[in-house]
Design a protein around this motif. Sequence first.
Motif, PDB file in Angstrom:
ATOM      1  N   SER A  65      88.532  46.096   3.509  1.00 20.94           N
ATOM      2  CA  SER A  65      89.554  45.434   4.332  1.00 20.94           C
ATOM      3  C   SER A  65      89.910  46.309   5.533  1.00 20.94           C
ATOM      4  CB  SER A  65      90.817  45.163   3.503  1.00 20.94           C
ATOM      5  OG  SER A  65      90.531  44.305   2.420  1.00 20.94           O
ATOM      6  N   TYR A  66      89.997  47.635   5.302  1.00 22.11           N
ATOM      7  CA  TYR A  66      90.282  48.572   6.399  1.00 22.11           C
ATOM      8  C   TYR A  66      89.183  48.548   7.446  1.00 22.11           C
ATOM      9  CZ  TYR A  66      94.408  51.138   4.741  1.00 22.11           C
ATOM     10  OH  TYR A  66      95.675  51.496   4.382  1.00 22.11           O
ATOM     11  N   GLY A  67      87.982  48.139   7.028  1.00 23.09           N
ATOM     12  CA  GLY A  67      86.862  48.096   7.974  1.00 23.09           C
ATOM     13  C   GLY A  67      87.175  47.270   9.203  1.00 23.09           C
ATOM     14  N   GLU A  68      87.894  46.142   9.012  1.00 26.17           N
ATOM     15  CA  GLU A  68      88.261  45.274  10.144  1.00 26.17           C
ATOM     16  C   GLU A  68      89.176  46.024  11.109  1.00 26.17           C
ATOM     17  OE1 GLU A  68      90.886  41.236  10.878  1.00 26.17           O
ATOM     18  OE2 GLU A  68      89.266  41.160   9.407  1.00 26.17           O
ATOM     19  N   LEU A  69      90.163  46.737  10.549  1.00 25.78           N
ATOM     20  CA  LEU A  69      91.121  47.471  11.380  1.00 25.78           C
ATOM     21  C   LEU A  69      90.444  48.644  12.091  1.00 25.78           C
ATOM     22  CD1 LEU A  69      94.008  47.431   8.762  1.00 25.78           C
ATOM     23  CD2 LEU A  69      93.955  46.119  10.887  1.00 25.78           C
ATOM     24  N   SER A  70      89.553  49.334  11.368  1.00 27.05           N
ATOM     25  CA  SER A  70      88.893  50.508  11.971  1.00 27.05           C
ATOM     26  C   SER A  70      87.980  50.096  13.118  1.00 27.05           C
ATOM     27  CB  SER A  70      88.092  51.283  10.914  1.00 27.05           C
ATOM     28  OG  SER A  70      86.958  50.555  10.495  1.00 27.05           O
ATOM     29  N   ALA A  71      87.405  48.891  13.025  1.00 26.08           N
ATOM     30  CA  ALA A  71      86.546  48.408  14.117  1.00 26.08           C
ATOM     31  C   ALA A  71      87.375  47.933  15.309  1.00 26.08           C
ATOM     32  CB  ALA A  71      85.649  47.273  13.606  1.00 26.08           C
ATOM     33  N   MET A  72      88.589  47.417  15.036  1.00 19.88           N
ATOM     34  CA  MET A  72      89.477  46.968  16.122  1.00 19.88           C
ATOM     35  C   MET A  72      90.094  48.151  16.863  1.00 19.88           C
ATOM     36  SD  MET A  72      91.648  43.799  14.500  1.00 19.88           S
ATOM     37  CE  MET A  72      92.558  43.386  16.002  1.00 19.88           C
ATOM     38  N   PHE A  73      90.434  49.224  16.119  1.00 19.15           N
ATOM     39  CA  PHE A  73      91.110  50.384  16.707  1.00 19.15           C
ATOM     40  C   PHE A  73      90.343  51.666  16.365  1.00 19.15           C
ATOM     41  CE2 PHE A  73      94.346  47.262  15.261  1.00 19.15           C
ATOM     42  CZ  PHE A  73      94.736  46.790  16.503  1.00 19.15           C
ATOM     43  N   PRO A  74      89.194  51.860  17.014  1.00 23.10           N
ATOM     44  CA  PRO A  74      88.341  53.001  16.630  1.00 23.10           C
ATOM     45  C   PRO A  74      88.787  54.309  17.289  1.00 23.10           C
ATOM     46  CG  PRO A  74      87.259  51.718  18.325  1.00 23.10           C
ATOM     47  CD  PRO A  74      88.582  51.044  18.062  1.00 23.10           C
ATOM     48  N   LYS A  75      90.013  54.757  16.965  1.00 22.98           N
ATOM     49  CA  LYS A  75      90.491  55.990  17.588  1.00 22.98           C
ATOM     50  C   LYS A  75      91.229  56.845  16.565  1.00 22.98           C
ATOM     51  CE  LYS A  75      94.136  53.071  19.531  1.00 22.98           C
ATOM     52  NZ  LYS A  75      94.700  52.505  20.730  1.00 22.98           N
ATOM     53  N   ALA A  76      91.531  58.078  16.956  1.00 24.71           N
ATOM     54  CA  ALA A  76      92.190  59.014  16.046  1.00 24.71           C
ATOM     55  C   ALA A  76      93.522  58.457  15.560  1.00 24.71           C
ATOM     56  CB  ALA A  76      92.426  60.348  16.756  1.00 24.71           C
ATOM     57  N   GLY A  77      93.864  58.777  14.317  1.00 20.19           N
ATOM     58  CA  GLY A  77      95.158  58.363  13.776  1.00 20.19           C
ATOM     59  C   GLY A  77      95.068  57.321  12.691  1.00 20.19           C
ATOM     60  N   GLY A  78      93.963  56.539  12.677  1.00 17.77           N
ATOM     61  CA  GLY A  78      93.693  55.609  11.593  1.00 17.77           C
ATOM     62  C   GLY A  78      94.859  54.741  11.173  1.00 17.77           C
ATOM     63  N   GLN A  79      95.265  54.889   9.907  1.00 15.94           N
ATOM     64  CA  GLN A  79      96.275  54.018   9.307  1.00 15.94           C
ATOM     65  C   GLN A  79      97.579  53.991  10.104  1.00 15.94           C
ATOM     66  OE1 GLN A  79      96.543  54.691   5.118  1.00 15.94           O
ATOM     67  NE2 GLN A  79      98.120  53.170   4.802  1.00 15.94           N
ATOM     68  N   VAL A 260      82.679  53.832  10.903  1.00 13.27           N
ATOM     69  CA  VAL A 260      83.891  54.079  10.103  1.00 13.27           C
ATOM     70  C   VAL A 260      83.941  53.100   8.932  1.00 13.27           C
ATOM     71  CG1 VAL A 260      86.415  54.097  10.072  1.00 13.27           C
ATOM     72  CG2 VAL A 260      85.198  55.100  12.010  1.00 13.27           C
ATOM     73  N   GLY A 261      83.764  51.793   9.230  1.00 16.15           N
ATOM     74  CA  GLY A 261      83.796  50.771   8.174  1.00 16.15           C
ATOM     75  C   GLY A 261      82.709  50.970   7.138  1.00 16.15           C
ATOM     76  N   LEU A 262      81.512  51.344   7.617  1.00 13.51           N
ATOM     77  CA  LEU A 262      80.378  51.561   6.707  1.00 13.51           C
ATOM     78  C   LEU A 262      80.617  52.791   5.820  1.00 13.51           C
ATOM     79  CD1 LEU A 262      77.880  49.911   6.276  1.00 13.51           C
ATOM     80  CD2 LEU A 262      76.669  51.301   7.978  1.00 13.51           C
ATOM     81  N   SER A 263      81.168  53.849   6.418  1.00 22.44           N
ATOM     82  CA  SER A 263      81.501  55.058   5.640  1.00 22.44           C
ATOM     83  C   SER A 263      82.516  54.732   4.548  1.00 22.44           C
ATOM     84  CB  SER A 263      82.105  56.145   6.539  1.00 22.44           C
ATOM     85  OG  SER A 263      81.209  56.562   7.513  1.00 22.44           O
ATOM     86  N   LEU A 264      83.509  53.895   4.899  1.00 17.63           N
ATOM     87  CA  LEU A 264      84.536  53.502   3.930  1.00 17.63           C
ATOM     88  C   LEU A 264      83.907  52.775   2.743  1.00 17.63           C
ATOM     89  CD1 LEU A 264      87.335  52.223   6.340  1.00 17.63           C
ATOM     90  CD2 LEU A 264      87.579  54.100   4.714  1.00 17.63           C
ATOM     91  N   PHE A 265      83.033  51.802   3.038  1.00 17.34           N
ATOM     92  CA  PHE A 265      82.418  51.041   1.949  1.00 17.34           C
ATOM     93  C   PHE A 265      81.505  51.923   1.100  1.00 17.34           C
ATOM     94  CE2 PHE A 265      78.579  48.816   0.454  1.00 17.34           C
ATOM     95  CZ  PHE A 265      79.168  48.118  -0.596  1.00 17.34           C
ATOM     96  N   LEU A 266      80.580  52.637   1.750  1.00 21.37           N
ATOM     97  CA  LEU A 266      79.608  53.452   1.002  1.00 21.37           C
ATOM     98  C   LEU A 266      80.305  54.524   0.170  1.00 21.37           C
ATOM     99  CD1 LEU A 266      76.845  53.917   3.745  1.00 21.37           C
ATOM    100  CD2 LEU A 266      76.665  52.543   1.659  1.00 21.37           C
ATOM    101  N   GLY A 267      81.285  55.204   0.787  1.00 20.48           N
ATOM    102  CA  GLY A 267      81.984  56.292   0.093  1.00 20.48           C
ATOM    103  C   GLY A 267      82.738  55.818  -1.133  1.00 20.48           C
TER     104      GLY A 267
END
Length: 469
Positions: A65-79, A260-267
């Motif tokens: 689910s975070y993958g969508e957000l990480s692709a929309m806002f691909p910058k430092a600070g994340g959550q 970022v999204g792929l790392s989240l899923f694979l990890g």
Amino acid sequence: MEENNQEEFKKELGLLDGTMLVVGSMIGSGIFIVSADIVRQVGSAGWLTIIWVLTGLITVVAAVSYGELSAMFPKAGGQYVYLKESYNKLIAFLYGWSFFSVIQTGTIAAVGVAFSKFAAYLFPPLSDENILFTIGSFNLNAAQIVSIITIIFLTYLNSRGVKDSKMLQTVLTIIKILSLAGLIIFGFLLAAKSEIWNANWTNAFELQSYNKDSSSWLPISGSAIIAAISAAMVGSVFSSDAWNGVTFIAGEIKNPKRNVGLSLFLGTFIVSIIYILANMMYLAVVPLQDIAFAKSDRVAVVASQSIFGDSGTIIIAVMIMISTFACNNGLIMAGARVYYTMAKDGLFFKKAATLNYASVPSWALWAQCFWASALCLTGKYGDLLDFVVIIVLIFYILTIYGIFILRKKRPDAERPYKAFGYPFLPALYIIIATALSIGLLITKFSTCGWGVLIMLTGIPIYYLMGSKE
């Protein structure tokens, strides 16, 4: 240096680095310890397995689910950034405040304490029983000093740039995965006994919890079932946390919209499979009663002794030291990027918004180091877990609900990746995590309540800082 901007971060991390950061930050000490408490809460092999499968499921669902957000806002600070964009600066500040005061620093402290516990296995003078000096009711022990030294060393390493810490993270995480895989495989090959396995799976789904007062097992029914499952999941959720660290360093990841999204899923997928298999191995080599009452909850030590004999203790101690060291390296690296982004928004100390000569936020790193070291002096691993888990869950729920908000608020925004199974899987996560949070507040109010109180103290602090929407 106030004019520094996101582009000054060096993009030096690829998909492997991102995945290894997720895996390395997730696998700390929990998988080696927390199954003991889970068995005491639910009392059966079937429920132990259900707890780990359910935790794995909600963790992977949250990550994709975070993958969508990480692709929309691909910058430092994340959550922190996702909460600011979905809600407002106040909610984002409350997350950042909780992150600095409890979530990240409390986790770093808990993992540091776990590192020193197992270092004492190899060198007993480093144990928490070795009191160095006493002031009033406060005792300073050797284990606390070891925890603090490791946190200072890793902070120093990270302050020199992302390249050294990236290499250390990837190498140690690969060693960690291979050694855990080895423990699982050798467990099944060398020590699995059908009589232990069969005995553990007798009455596999009978819920019972251990009562300290009567020193006996009592059956669980009715509303006590939710309380038992909530209490049992504290350990497994904590062991599966910190996967979101890769979102904090998105500014340093190559092609972040994809990686970022792929790392989240694979990890999260890799770790969830490892955790379930590790528990299957425990059930194949250790009687259920011995899992529940392993000395100091060190289930992995008991399992390792069954597999490798007396040398098993040394093997597992070295494994856990490598594991917790890599875990803290990932946590320290990722955490500072949140304070950096908050400072950019005027919601943290101004100095945290600066990058040093190596393009890393060194001031933020050292501020995090100072507070995590202070928390090490409490030395209470269990209390730190309860503090952290309740706040982590609250903000995961808010962040994932943010996907629904942003779909309405910004329907036309570019979404290179969309949340898998939307709206059903994100909604499922919200329902399960909310039920778990309510259960925790009811059953562990003395510690979880303090966690929520610390979070809420951020509200007056936000307004005292004169922050404007």
